[in-house]
Design a protein around this motif. Sequence first.
Motif: not given
Length: 391
Positions: A30-31, A106, A45, A38, A48, A52, A34
């Motif tokens: 996901f890092t 998630r 952001t 976006v 997101g 997380a 992301m």
Amino acid sequence: MPSRQPSTLHAVFAAAALLLVVHGLGRFIFTPLMPLLVDDGQFSTGEGAAIATWNYLGYLLGALAAIRWHRPGQIRASIPFALALHCLTLLGLAVSEQLTLITLLRLGNGISNGLIFVMVPALLMEWLAARQRIGLSGLIYLGVGTGLLLSGVLAHPPGTSLTSAARWWPVALLSLPLALWGGWLMLRLNIDTTGQDDSASAPAPSALLDARTWPLFLAYAGAGLGYILPMTFLPMIASIQLGSAHPMVQQSWLIVAAATLPAAWIWNHLGLRMGDQRALLLNYAIQLLSVIAALTLPGSTGILLCSLLMGSSFLGAVLLTQRLGRSLQPHQGPRLSAALIALYSVTQLLGPWLAREWLNHGGTLPETLWLGAGALAWALLWTWRTRRTNQ
């Protein structure tokens, strides 16, 4: 009749593959995804960041569940469920555009991650201990380092132009065969539990927190808070300090990932040579130096050193603490492992919240690393106290 046992090497590789799947292809993917999602307009952001956080919460819930389901039979029954949940959530993310559903997926993915990240190392550790090969247990975390690098590749697959939800397809499709293979081998690990459930002969369960273990828990709490701040904000701190166009903004995560790859082998080896307690003291000292470097050294030098030192050390703290905890209470290793991971995940949730509070009171993001430095100094102190307790 139980199926034939896998070789030690195959068992270690299978466990590493499962950590690669749930942590590298589940959590850390996901890092790098992301900012792309976006830009695609799938969410903002802020949304997101909230997604997380729900994933971290799921990780905590999975680790807490693993405390309850800590016996080898319960672990073997839970592994297929957790792997199925992981694969289904990734497939769901590959076809979903709705924010609420993405958030729930998630959350579910975090639960599967927490279950597997606790249960698989605990099961393998018990299996290796029965064969006097527990020194190999740390090598399973090679899967996390490999997953970090692989997540960067799959987020930008060469020769393809995926957008929005379709960006999840490469990681979802790769997870399926790895989960099937790794899960199949883990279910073949047979641990002799004869007599363990006999209440007449089994010793009464002891508390997880006692004079031997409570310093270890305090140290691990500091480690979770200390590592999560640079691991969450380092690229953003590089952007603030160096400018958004500086190459280090993008390269800092890649450096962390590359440094992570050999870390499990290095710290496993150091733990065997120095003893896990002494190796853990060295590990926390290196993590502390990494944060201090980002705080005090000018330009890209501090960010570079922080990326290298943190990437090469944070996984070592996990494997050394897990093995050290089992040596303190060998009769309830899986339960102790789950409790340590749950504590670690709580402090990971706490770190970004404290950083936000600091920003709300007029502080800057780079200054929040002082909190991380203090937490790692705390971890170093209590690890030293753990050693003294057991002399």
